[in-house]
Motif scaffolding. Structure first.
Motif, PDB file in Angstrom:
ATOM      1  N   ALA A 147      74.359 -88.534  39.348  1.00  0.00           N
ATOM      2  CA  ALA A 147      73.843 -89.897  39.226  1.00  0.00           C
ATOM      3  C   ALA A 147      72.476 -89.864  38.556  1.00  0.00           C
ATOM      4  O   ALA A 147      71.652 -88.982  38.818  1.00  0.00           O
ATOM      5  N   ASP A 148      72.235 -90.817  37.668  1.00  0.00           N
ATOM      6  CA  ASP A 148      70.953 -90.873  36.974  1.00  0.00           C
ATOM      7  C   ASP A 148      69.872 -91.351  37.931  1.00  0.00           C
ATOM      8  O   ASP A 148      70.150 -92.053  38.908  1.00  0.00           O
ATOM      9  N   TYR A 149      68.627 -90.982  37.648  1.00  0.00           N
ATOM     10  CA  TYR A 149      67.520 -91.413  38.486  1.00  0.00           C
ATOM     11  C   TYR A 149      66.245 -91.420  37.654  1.00  0.00           C
ATOM     12  O   TYR A 149      66.197 -90.848  36.562  1.00  0.00           O
ATOM     13  N   ILE A 150      65.212 -92.072  38.155  1.00  0.00           N
ATOM     14  CA  ILE A 150      63.937 -92.206  37.443  1.00  0.00           C
ATOM     15  C   ILE A 150      63.089 -90.971  37.707  1.00  0.00           C
ATOM     16  O   ILE A 150      62.899 -90.562  38.854  1.00  0.00           O
ATOM     17  N   VAL A 151      62.568 -90.381  36.617  1.00  0.00           N
ATOM     18  CA  VAL A 151      61.705 -89.206  36.764  1.00  0.00           C
ATOM     19  C   VAL A 151      60.237 -89.550  36.551  1.00  0.00           C
ATOM     20  O   VAL A 151      59.357 -88.818  37.000  1.00  0.00           O
ATOM     21  N   ALA A 152      59.964 -90.642  35.850  1.00  0.00           N
ATOM     22  CA  ALA A 152      58.571 -91.056  35.626  1.00  0.00           C
ATOM     23  C   ALA A 152      58.552 -92.531  35.242  1.00  0.00           C
ATOM     24  O   ALA A 152      59.548 -93.070  34.754  1.00  0.00           O
ATOM     25  N   VAL A 153      57.393 -93.158  35.471  1.00  0.00           N
ATOM     26  CA  VAL A 153      57.188 -94.551  35.085  1.00  0.00           C
ATOM     27  C   VAL A 153      55.919 -94.617  34.250  1.00  0.00           C
ATOM     28  O   VAL A 153      54.878 -94.083  34.643  1.00  0.00           O
ATOM     29  N   VAL A 154      56.026 -95.242  33.068  1.00  0.00           N
ATOM     30  CA  VAL A 154      54.887 -95.365  32.153  1.00  0.00           C
ATOM     31  C   VAL A 154      54.534 -96.840  32.036  1.00  0.00           C
ATOM     32  O   VAL A 154      55.285 -97.623  31.453  1.00  0.00           O
ATOM     33  N   ASN A 155      53.418 -97.240  32.622  1.00  0.00           N
ATOM     34  CA  ASN A 155      53.010 -98.653  32.602  1.00  0.00           C
ATOM     35  C   ASN A 155      54.171 -99.567  33.024  1.00  0.00           C
ATOM     36  O   ASN A 155      54.486-100.538  32.357  1.00  0.00           O
ATOM     37  N   SER A 156      54.841 -99.208  34.106  1.00  0.00           N
ATOM     38  CA  SER A 156      55.952 -99.954  34.716  1.00  0.00           C
ATOM     39  C   SER A 156      57.285 -99.776  33.997  1.00  0.00           C
ATOM     40  O   SER A 156      58.297-100.325  34.417  1.00  0.00           O
ATOM     41  N   GLU A 157      57.333 -98.989  32.894  1.00  0.00           N
ATOM     42  CA  GLU A 157      58.598 -98.757  32.184  1.00  0.00           C
ATOM     43  C   GLU A 157      59.138 -97.378  32.552  1.00  0.00           C
ATOM     44  O   GLU A 157      58.445 -96.372  32.427  1.00  0.00           O
ATOM     45  N   PRO A 158      60.407 -97.292  33.019  1.00  0.00           N
ATOM     46  CA  PRO A 158      60.919 -96.024  33.542  1.00  0.00           C
ATOM     47  C   PRO A 158      61.403 -95.069  32.457  1.00  0.00           C
ATOM     48  O   PRO A 158      61.812 -95.469  31.368  1.00  0.00           O
ATOM     49  N   ILE A 159      61.369 -93.788  32.781  1.00  0.00           N
ATOM     50  CA  ILE A 159      62.035 -92.731  32.024  1.00  0.00           C
ATOM     51  C   ILE A 159      63.041 -92.098  32.976  1.00  0.00           C
ATOM     52  O   ILE A 159      62.694 -91.725  34.104  1.00  0.00           O
ATOM     53  N   THR A 160      64.287 -91.960  32.530  1.00  0.00           N
ATOM     54  CA  THR A 160      65.334 -91.467  33.410  1.00  0.00           C
ATOM     55  C   THR A 160      65.642 -89.999  33.159  1.00  0.00           C
ATOM     56  O   THR A 160      65.331 -89.444  32.098  1.00  0.00           O
ATOM     57  N   ASN A 161      66.294 -89.392  34.136  1.00  0.00           N
ATOM     58  CA  ASN A 161      66.692 -87.992  34.013  1.00  0.00           C
ATOM     59  C   ASN A 161      67.643 -87.782  32.839  1.00  0.00           C
ATOM     60  O   ASN A 161      67.555 -86.773  32.130  1.00  0.00           O
ATOM     61  N   ASN A 162      68.561 -88.742  32.620  1.00  0.00           N
ATOM     62  CA  ASN A 162      69.500 -88.595  31.504  1.00  0.00           C
ATOM     63  C   ASN A 162      68.795 -88.626  30.154  1.00  0.00           C
ATOM     64  O   ASN A 162      69.232 -87.970  29.203  1.00  0.00           O
ATOM     65  N   GLU A 163      67.718 -89.412  30.030  1.00  0.00           N
ATOM     66  CA  GLU A 163      66.944 -89.406  28.789  1.00  0.00           C
ATOM     67  C   GLU A 163      66.372 -88.020  28.524  1.00  0.00           C
ATOM     68  O   GLU A 163      66.429 -87.502  27.400  1.00  0.00           O
ATOM     69  N   VAL A 164      65.802 -87.413  29.564  1.00  0.00           N
ATOM     70  CA  VAL A 164      65.233 -86.074  29.413  1.00  0.00           C
ATOM     71  C   VAL A 164      66.331 -85.072  29.088  1.00  0.00           C
ATOM     72  O   VAL A 164      66.192 -84.240  28.181  1.00  0.00           O
ATOM     73  N   ARG A 165      67.447 -85.153  29.801  1.00  0.00           N
ATOM     74  CA  ARG A 165      68.537 -84.188  29.633  1.00  0.00           C
ATOM     75  C   ARG A 165      69.114 -84.248  28.210  1.00  0.00           C
ATOM     76  O   ARG A 165      69.406 -83.217  27.594  1.00  0.00           O
ATOM     77  N   THR A 166      69.279 -85.463  27.688  1.00  0.00           N
ATOM     78  CA  THR A 166      69.806 -85.610  26.331  1.00  0.00           C
ATOM     79  C   THR A 166      68.880 -84.959  25.316  1.00  0.00           C
ATOM     80  O   THR A 166      69.322 -84.233  24.420  1.00  0.00           O
ATOM     81  N   ARG A 167      67.573 -85.193  25.460  1.00  0.00           N
ATOM     82  CA  ARG A 167      66.613 -84.608  24.529  1.00  0.00           C
ATOM     83  C   ARG A 167      66.608 -83.082  24.625  1.00  0.00           C
ATOM     84  O   ARG A 167      66.501 -82.384  23.619  1.00  0.00           O
ATOM     85  N   VAL A 168      66.687 -82.562  25.848  1.00  0.00           N
ATOM     86  CA  VAL A 168      66.683 -81.112  26.043  1.00  0.00           C
ATOM     87  C   VAL A 168      67.869 -80.481  25.320  1.00  0.00           C
ATOM     88  O   VAL A 168      67.731 -79.473  24.610  1.00  0.00           O
ATOM     89  N   LEU A 169      69.059 -81.058  25.469  1.00  0.00           N
ATOM     90  CA  LEU A 169      70.247 -80.508  24.821  1.00  0.00           C
ATOM     91  C   LEU A 169      70.116 -80.533  23.305  1.00  0.00           C
ATOM     92  O   LEU A 169      70.487 -79.588  22.616  1.00  0.00           O
ATOM     93  N   ARG A 170      69.585 -81.626  22.768  1.00  0.00           N
ATOM     94  CA  ARG A 170      69.404 -81.722  21.317  1.00  0.00           C
ATOM     95  C   ARG A 170      68.477 -80.628  20.822  1.00  0.00           C
ATOM     96  O   ARG A 170      68.753 -79.948  19.819  1.00  0.00           O
ATOM     97  N   PHE A 171      67.361 -80.452  21.517  1.00  0.00           N
ATOM     98  CA  PHE A 171      66.379 -79.487  21.061  1.00  0.00           C
ATOM     99  C   PHE A 171      66.917 -78.068  21.178  1.00  0.00           C
ATOM    100  O   PHE A 171      66.693 -77.230  20.301  1.00  0.00           O
ATOM    101  N   GLU A 172      67.647 -77.771  22.242  1.00  0.00           N
ATOM    102  CA  GLU A 172      68.238 -76.444  22.390  1.00  0.00           C
ATOM    103  C   GLU A 172      69.201 -76.152  21.247  1.00  0.00           C
ATOM    104  O   GLU A 172      69.238 -75.045  20.709  1.00  0.00           O
ATOM    105  N   GLN A 173      69.987 -77.138  20.865  1.00  0.00           N
ATOM    106  CA  GLN A 173      70.931 -76.938  19.770  1.00  0.00           C
ATOM    107  C   GLN A 173      70.215 -76.728  18.441  1.00  0.00           C
ATOM    108  O   GLN A 173      70.631 -75.907  17.614  1.00  0.00           O
ATOM    109  N   GLN A 174      69.132 -77.456  18.215  1.00  0.00           N
ATOM    110  CA  GLN A 174      68.356 -77.260  16.993  1.00  0.00           C
ATOM    111  C   GLN A 174      67.815 -75.837  16.924  1.00  0.00           C
ATOM    112  O   GLN A 174      67.914 -75.170  15.887  1.00  0.00           O
ATOM    113  N   LEU A 175      67.217 -75.365  18.010  1.00  0.00           N
ATOM    114  CA  LEU A 175      66.645 -74.025  18.030  1.00  0.00           C
ATOM    115  C   LEU A 175      67.723 -72.963  17.839  1.00  0.00           C
ATOM    116  O   LEU A 175      67.519 -71.972  17.136  1.00  0.00           O
TER     117      LEU A 175
END
Length: 451
Positions: free
Chosen positions: A44-72
């Motif tokens: 299940a997705d969940y909030i990992v951080a809030v920036v000026n009341s706007e959330p960042i979710t775990n799935n956002e981080v996970r998607t970026r991590v996978l992209r960057f790993e594939q690039q490298l």
């Protein structure tokens, strides 16, 4: 997934985690859709951080991590630990959120026509038209709406950075002299500039030993043909699984050796210009590498590819919106392409800059003379071809490439090229300072750590 499709989904503009500011200050045609986040069990997705009341979710981080790993992996670079990469990605997302919020406060708005332009640039980079790109996105499970939102965010960030950062950068003659002294005395890898020709024979995930041996043999046959003097660009167009190889001819572009994967630098270190390295293996597959250009001391080569172009510039404002300017220039393009109008005459009658007096003629230019969005569009043209409308901070352009040539630079022109190099370096420094200022002013609340 085919090797070409797999390569296509490696990078997204929103995942450029390791690029310097000078690269981030542009919406590059090298943007590509990111992969689906479907490896392993989904939680299940969940909030990992809030920036000026706007959330960042775990799935956002996970998607970026996978992209960057594939690039490298495709570049043959070493992978950091998943935890370290997740922390880096989260910090980048926090910085981006804060910058996007600042852009909104400053009234920066990106309309659909600008996103259309960026989407078309992506398609060109991967030798597709826009409908083909959208079919590929759908086949890879990437939402068109999310892809276009990524593009919109990156254009927004580029406009904000141009407004806030570029005004801070000035390059003096003393700066140029100092750079020349430093580079002439440098001996490390960063002081060597290379243009490497690259052909990737991709190895699919979970390939069997027999398939790997066959692909290695294929790469070695390509290497032998390159060493025998066969045209490398033609080999790249025929065999490379790198997206955009048909357009680039396998050229990775002139850059400092420190901006290439260490695997590539080690392979070509002792080779002269024209030398072809032994086949090297990375997580992405087998690489055939050729040294196309090499310059020591970090100074520009004495010979460059110059472009002779002309344009029609329409400045936007209360009397002419960006959409109206694009529509007007698209009408010009259709008339020119149909032979019903002359580019020079339209430029003389309509262009809103000094080049109108010369029928839009901009003369011969060296690499780096124009803003990135203009230069990217110009570089994609064949002689005589007219671009679609191109948006820059100066307005909306219609560009025609007249011709190209190889030319030796005069001493003054070499200093102009160096000026651009120094400016890029200063932009990196100014961007880093500005990004820290924006990040420092944001209220950030950390919740559960990303996984």
């Amino acid at each position: 997934m085919t090797p070409r499709a797999s390569a296509l989904v490696l990078a997204c503009a929103a995942a450029t985690l390791a690029l310097p500011a000078s690269a981030q200050l542009r919406v590059s045609p090298q943007i590509a859709p990111g992969p689906r986040v479907d490896s392993g069990p989904r939680s299940a997705d969940y909030i990992v951080a809030v920036v000026n009341s706007e959330p960042i979710t775990n799935n956002e981080v996970r998607t970026r991590v996978l992209r960057f790993e594939q690039q490298l992996t495709q570049q043959g670079s070493a992978l950091p630990s998943r935890n370290d990469l997740a922390r880096l990605v989260l910090e980048r997302l926090i910085s981006e959120k804060a910058q996007l919020q600042l852009a909104q406060e400053n009234g920066i708005h990106i309309d659909d026509s600008q996103v259309d332009q960026a989407e078309a640039a992506v398609a060109r980079q991967y030798d597709m038209d826009v409908p083909q790109l959208r079919r590929q996105l759908a086949a890879e499970g990437v939402s068109l709406a999310s892809f276009r939102q990524d593009l919109r965010n990156q254009i927004t960030l580029t406009r904000l950075r141009q407004r806030e950062v570029e005004s801070r950068v000035r390059v003096s003659e003393a700066d140029i002299d100092q750079y020349i002294r430093e580079q002439q005395g440098a001996t490390d890898a960063a002081a060597t500039e290379l243009n490497i020709g690259h052909i990737l024979v991709a190895v699919p995930e979970n390939a069997g030993e027999q398939q790997v041996r066959e692909l290695q043999a294929k790469a070695q046959r390509v290497q032998e043909r390159a060493r025998a003097g066969e045209d490398f660009a033609g080999l790249a167009r025929q065999f490379s699984d790198v997206p955009g190889a048909a357009a680039s001819g396998g050229q990775m572009g002139m850059r400092g050796a420190d901006r290439y994967p260490p695997l590539f630098v080690d392979a070509v270190r002792s080779l002269p210009v024209g030398g072809v390295a032994n086949v090297v293996r990375s997580g992405a597959g087998f690489h055939v590498l050729k040294v196309l250009e090499k310059h020591q001391g970090g100074l520009p080569g004495v010979e460059v590819t110059q472009s002779h172009a002309r344009h029609i510039l329409l400045r936007t404002g209360p009397q002419l919106t960006e959409v109206q300017a694009r529509d007007k220039l698209m009408d010009f393009k259709r008339r020119i392409d149909a032979g019903r109008a002359d580019f020079g005459q339209l430029a003389r009658e309509n262009s809103q800059d000094a080049s109108a007096l010369r029928n839009g003629d901009l003369g011969w230019s060296n690499p780096g003379n124009f803003v990135p969005e203009f230069e990217d569009a110009m570089n994609a043209l064949a002689p005589g071809q007219v671009s679609d409308p191109v948006v820059s901070r100066f307005g909306v352009h219609l560009i025609q490439l007249v011709e190209r040539r190889q030319a030796k630079l005069s001493e003054r022109e070499q200093r102009d090229v160096i000026r651009n190099m120094v400016r890029e370096k200063k932009l990196d420094e100014a961007y880093a300072q500005w990004a820290q200022e924006v990040r420092g002013k944001a209220y950030v609340e950390f919740r559960d750590p990303p996984t």
